[in-house]
Structure formats: structure tokens, C-alpha cells
Enzyme design. Structure first.
Site, short mmCIF file in Angstrom:
data_model
loop_
_atom_site.label_atom_id
_atom_site.label_comp_id
_atom_site.label_asym_id
_atom_site.label_seq_id
_atom_site.Cartn_x
_atom_site.Cartn_y
_atom_site.Cartn_z
N LYS B 96 -33.46 -8.92 -22.14
CA LYS B 96 -34.62 -9.38 -21.38
C LYS B 96 -34.44 -9.07 -19.90
O LYS B 96 -35.39 -8.68 -19.22
CB LYS B 96 -34.76 -10.89 -21.59
N GLY B 335 -24.02 24.88 -16.37
CA GLY B 335 -23.80 25.70 -15.18
C GLY B 335 -22.38 26.17 -14.99
O GLY B 335 -21.99 26.57 -13.89
#
Ligand SMILES: [Mg+2]
Ligand SMILES: [Mg+2]
Lengths: 409, 409
Positions: B96, B335
Site C-alpha cells: 500500500k 554497448g
């Protein structure tokens, strides 16, 4: 673009002050499907065409203010690329891409073929109403107040008091897990015996959503144990286990009770403007496709806030006839008291669950009076009375609006 | 604060221009555990004390600039409140609460008791090295380039070419799902036969991480089918299924191969400053506790970027001796080309997997040459040579640095 085969679409909002959004869209369509395209030999292109993603639209919102330029990009992914499960589609459409800058998944439009793999809610709005025999008013749900550390007799009494007010649905607290004080089957038995006792008194049928927890591969067994012990509903923290777990539970013919999806952890995903998954998709469309009969989400009225437009978009996703799955009941939650009922019914229409915790338990006359105040508020709106008028002859409602007031917008 | 019992902690960063953070911390500690406290009768308090959350610390960073005031709040949750699984703890600590404003879960410190329920990685850093017989250098991993729509002979050839360069690990693309062209068992057989062929040529043992996909409740069966077909590694999109699925797979004695966790969908959770779950927790600590032997995450070198400090914090969480679970191998991804190897080894130290896709397949001499260029770069650093020096006598490395250059920072 030739879309003779079947495609499932995803729409993203991308923020970037300078990007060539059309080029970016192409790179998504290729990169997340066949990997590369322009350097493929013609023969390979012919073979790979049916696996190649397609750019459906690129809608650029130009701005020269830093941080405000964005585009909504819709990509069509060939259904041939993924299996008929939500993890496969989400990983395809937003797996790696989720990490590629300021990008949020705002909607999906799965193909009819993809959707046909999902039976969806077993009950849905109509089925829940049929189970309860209530067809002419919003439903009222009450949430346990404090459950951790409580012995079974206390839980039973809490259940009974909530039930005596005439609420339709009672749900466990989502943070109640398997524990020695209130183990699953004993808890179900205690609460369902209280439900029968209340039903005798009120004539009102009740669904109890017991919290389905534990290890992933035990979920089906736990659900079936709960049902064997008498549970007539299940609460499930969907996002802690993934949408597929819900889909599999909902598709299991032996799990013959409605499932209420709790939005636990959703705040880690939907509130950011730049990242994550939009609330209408996360708590609306995906919950419904996966088979939630009810979906809880933060109401626009309480302290745990979601903007009202977003709230109503969640509702729309749960109810729209444009999906083949049955509509699921919207349950806006948090901060709900009886003085909000006309506003909720105005905002959400007739298909809504009025869901309260503090608004039931905090009533000056206790939780049974709290439940009655909610039912009275609903009846007031149904019969065209104002709450103030109706409260003149209904003392629980009167007490509630004296305490919490009436909010009209 | 008396902490004689066992508590598991969570730390949040909360942004709020005006909130009383100490009061907020108290309301979290009470609200997410016993629900209410000050209005409880004394006898109830005595009984509930062991379930009450405790505020450990509130560290306010004051600022009068709008949007910049925040606090780091650590709360201790009684272990008595939740079962020994990750969904239970996450739902307790951030279910919550995740929806309650601008709040991000930045760390957890589970108790020794909670941690003892998690066997963690079966292999970990040392176990992976033992399987490969490689103890004195970073490992090199290669990723399939394009897999969707490929027939088995093509996949096998792609596997073989990558393997012939001497890489240690090859992983499926995470978007390869069950499909008619390369179904799980046939794919495993084809790739493992290529692995054996390459091993004859290179003398280098190889692990193949086949993508474990499909419906949640079939995951164990699918894993075992893959292993029966010869798979010696599994790739898993953890976040699409939840941490518990990984924990259960890792704890299953019959799933006797290492598991590589893919960060698919992680970008929906970690990049926002105000919402979600921090990368070191999500891709580091939780992956390791749940049992990932290797964890992939966006490298700081490519286009899919994570800031370097965050990257090194992920690595630290995977390797730190302060957890009882075996260390897991960090795999910074995206990369990566051979000219980055000295930088990677400088940043990450010896326990790292150099993981490349384009950096292998894009090599002018093809993927076998690409693999060799990576191994040469690793050997250069290991022997104290500069890449430029080493490239004088190693043509694949020379070609790679001519194409991609060398990056030193
Ligand atoms: Mg609750
Ligand atoms: Mg990939």
C-alpha cells in the site's frame, strides 16, 4: 504497412527534448522483433517480414520547454513472435525498452487472437451480482481493520460486526499472511461461520475474500484449500506474483470463486510521468484480461491519491464492452465514508463497489452501524433523496455525516 | 525501542516539501503492522507489541527549493507479521505504501531468520567459475543477435560462430519464446551440440542459458525439460513472474544448472527518483537473495544507461560478503565492445562478466573473431598490456579497436 497477419500493439509515451521520434519508432519496431532489417539480404527479408514490428503511429507533442517535448508512439508486434501469455507480450513490448530513457507504457491493444487465450474473469460484474442477488445498487465492501496478531475469535467477531451492517463483501487485509494465529483454513471457517450468522440476521448474502498468499507454485493448492474450507472469494496481490499467476488461477476450473485483485506494489509502477506502466493499463485492462473479477485501486477521494481522470480511465478499462473478457468490478479504495457515496455514484456510475475500512470501523456506533450507514447512503441516492433528507429518518447515516460530512466534489 | 524479537527492515526515500517526516515514519510503522496503536487498551498493547513496527531512523534532508526536501526513513517490521517469502515482505513493506505519495523503496535489510529461508544462488560466482574451469579472468558472454523467425540450423550456426571465439557463456535473447521454429528441447539440443563442437575446437567449456518462458505454473516443468535436453544454464525474465518464482526455481534441487536473471521490465521500476524500487535492491540484493547466479543490468557504457554509481551499487549488492547467500556474478550489459574491457575491469574488478551482443556480431571478421577480440582484450588487461600494445600481435583485437576505439573513462 501490410497487416494481413495478427499483431498486438503497444503505445508508449516518450519524453525527449531532441530525439527524432519517427526514427526512434522505427528502431523500436525493428529492434524488438527481428533485430536488424536494412542490412538483411532480400531473401531473408521475405522470410522475416512476418516477424517484423510495424510503426502504427507517431504523435509528437512539440515543446521548446526543457523536459516537455514528447511523443506517443504505437508499435504493432507480430503475434508470431510471442506465446499467448502476458509475460511474453510484456517482455517483448517493454522488457528491454523499459530501460531505454524516459519511456512509459501507456496502453496495449492485443489482437483478438492473443485475447482469445484469456478466459478473463469467471464472474465479472454480472456474476458477482448474481452470486449476491443484488442487481439494483452499488455493492458495499468492508475491509478488516486490524488483523495481524489477532486470535481467531477476535477475527470472527470483527467479521460478524462488519457483516451485521449489511455489507455485501468483506476482504482480508492484504498484509495478512499464513500465520499460527489465523491459518488459512481455520480463518476461512471462522469467517464463513460468522457470514452465515450475519446472513441469518440481515438476509444479506456475503462474499468473503480471503488473502491468497505463499509461494508461487503453491498458490493453486492454497486457493483450493481455502475453497474446500468454504471460502467464496479470494484476494490476491497480483503484482507481487505477476499477471500470469492471476491468469492461471482465473483459468483454473476448480478455482470456482471470484478473485479480487489488490493493487499492492502498483505505486512502484504507475505514478511516474516518465517511467512505468499507466494505471488504466496496469490496474484496469491487464487485471481484467488476466481474470480479476474485482480490481481495487486508489480512489481520488482519500490520502492515497490518483487523479480523478486516471481513476475514471481505470474504471473505463474494467467496464468497456470493447474487450471480449467479462467486465470487472471497479473498487476505488481509501478515504471512503458515507458522505462520499453520492459523489462516488456520480463519478463511477452504477457498477462500482463502495469500499471502506475506517468509514465502517470508525463509525460512532461501531462497524455494524458503519455498514448500515453505507447501505443507507446508497439507498438515499437510489431513491433520489439527498443524504441530509434521508438521514432524518436513518440515525446511522446521520451519525456518519455528522462525523465525516458530505463531500460533493 | 526494544528489538528482542526478529525484525526485517526497509528504507524509503520520501519527497515532501512540508511533511512532518517523524510523524510520517510513525504512521508507517503502525499503519503497516498493527493498524492502530494509541487508542488500544493496555492489555491489547501488551499482546500486540511484538507485531508493532518500529521507526529505526529518520534522516531529513532539508531544502526550501520546491521538490527537493526529502527524508530517508528506515522502518523495522516484525518477522512475526509475514511468511518467509519475498511477496509477503514486499507487500508488507511497500504494498500500500508504494501508492502513498512520492516514495521509493531504496533498500531492505531482512533479518537473519528471514534470509535463512533463501538458499540463494546454487552456484554463484565461484560455482560458475568451477563449472567453466576459469578462475583467473573476467568471463566473456555473447548474446544471440537475431533469433526470432530463425530456423534451427541458423540458430545452431549462430551459436557455433559465437562459441568458436572462445566465449564462456552464450545466452538466448530474452524475447525468444516457445515457437514452432525453435521449440525449447530442439533448441537446447541444437545449441548444445554446437557447444560440444566448439569445445573440441577451442578447448573452452561453455554454458548456454536457454530462455525459460511460458505459464507460471509450468516453469519448473519447462526448466526440467530443458535440463533433460542438455541445457546447462537458464535465462529467466524474473520481473515478469515475480521474485518468488525465481526463489522457488533456485531452491529446487532438480534444477541443477545456473540461472541468469534478465532485467526485463526493470526500467518500469528503478529509474524514477520519486517512485519504484532502487536498482541496487531490485537487480542486486533481491536477485541474489532469490537465487540468481548471474544478474544482468544496464551497463553505464551503452545507450541503455544507468549512472555509474548506481551500477557499482548493483555490483556491490551482488558481491558483498555481508549476505549469507553466495555472491552472484554481475553482468553489466549493452554497448560493450572490446575497447571497453580495461574500463570495465577497472570499474567492476575481477568478478564480472563482459557481455556483448553487437560487440561480438558486429566484428569485421564475424562473431568468432568478435569473441576472440574480447578474450584478447581480457588477456591484455590480465597481463598488464595496453590494448594498443596487445593489438599489435592480435589481429582480431586490432580490428575491434580500429572499429570501436578504446574508451578509458
Ligand atoms: Mg490494507
Ligand atoms: Mg535482448
Amino acid at each position: 504497412m501490410s497487416l494481413s497477419a495478427s499483431y498486438s500493439n503497444a503505445t508508449y509515451r516518450l519524453y525527449d527534448d531532441k530525439a527524432d521520434f519517427h526514427k526512434k519508432a522505427q528502431s523500436i519496431a525493428v529492434g524488438l522483433t527481428v533485430g536488424s532489417w536494412t542490412d538483411l539480404p532480400e531473401a531473408a527479408k521475405e522470410q522475416m517480414q512476418k516477424h517484423l514490428g510495424q510503426v502504427v503511429s507517431v504523435d509528437v507533442s512539440e515543446s521548446s520547454n526543457p523536459g516537455e517535448r514528447y511523443a506517443d508512439i504505437e508499435i504493432a508486434y507480430p503475434d508470431a513472435n510471442f506465446s499467448r501469455d502476458i509475460p511474453a507480450f510484456l517482455v517483448t513490448a517493454f522488457g528491454k525498452l523499459s530501460m531505454d530513457g524516459r519511456i512509459k507504457l501507456i496502453d496495449i491493444r492485443p489482437s483478438a487472437d492473443f485475447l482469445s487465450a484469456f478466459p478473463g474473469p469467471k464472474f465479472g460484474v454480472q456474476g458477482i451480482r448474481d452470486l449476491l442477488g443484488v442487481h439494483d445498487r452499488p455493492l458495499v465492501m468492508s475491509i478488516f481493520k486490524s488483523v495481524i496478531g489477532q486470535e481467531l475469535p477476535n477475527l470472527r467477531e470483527q467479521f460478524l460486526q462488519q457483516a451485521l451492517g449489511g455489507v455485501d463483501l468483506i476482504k482480508d487485509d492484504e498484509i495478512l499472511f499464513e500465520n499460527p494465529l489465523s491459518p488459512l483454513e481455520k480463518r476461512v471457517e471462522a469467517c464463513m461461520s460468522a457470514a452465515r450468522e450475519a446472513e441469518q440476521a440481515t438476509g444479506q448474502k456475503l462474499l468473503y475474500f480471503t488473502n491468497l498468499t505463499g509461494s508461487t507454485f503453491q498458490l493453486k493448492d492454497n486457493a483450493k484449500r481455502a475453497i474446500a474450507a468454504g471460502a467464496n472469494g479470494l484476494l490476491f496481490n497480483v503484482l507481487a506474483y505477476g499477471f500470469d499467476a492471476l491468469a492461471e488461477l482465473a483459468a483454473d476450473p476448480d478455482i470456482s470463486v471470484p478473485i479480487a485483485a489488490h493493487p499492492s506494489l502498483a505505486g512502484a509502477l504507475y505514478p511516474s510521468m516518465h517511467h512505468g506502466i499507466s494505471a488504466p493499463l496496469l490496474l484496469g485492462k491487464l487485471m481484467r484480461i488476466a481474470g480479476a473479477d474485482l480490481s481495487l485501486f486508489p480512489s481520488p477521494y482519500g490520502s492515497v491519491v490518483m487523479p480523478k481522470a486516471e481513476n475514471l480511465a481505470v474504471k473505463e478499462a474494467l467496464l468497456t464492452p470493447s474487450l471480449p473478457q467479462k467486465p470487472a468490478m471497479p473498487v476505488p479504495s481509501a478515504g471512503i465514508h458515507p458522505g462520499l457515496v453520492p459523489l462516488i455514484m456520480g463519478d463511477f456510475g452504477p457498477e462500482v463497489v463502495v469500499n471502506a475500512g475506517g468509514g465502517v470501523h470508525g463509525h460512532p456506533g461501531g462497524p455494524a452501524a458503519g455498514g448500515r450507514a453505507f447501505r443507507q447512503a446508497v439507498d438515499a441516492v437510489k431513491t433520489g433523496s439527498s443524504l441530509v433528507q434521508y438521514a432524518e429518518r436513518h440515525k446511522e447515516l446521520k451519525q456518519a455525516i455528522e462525523l465525516w460530512g458530505i463531500r460533493t466534489s
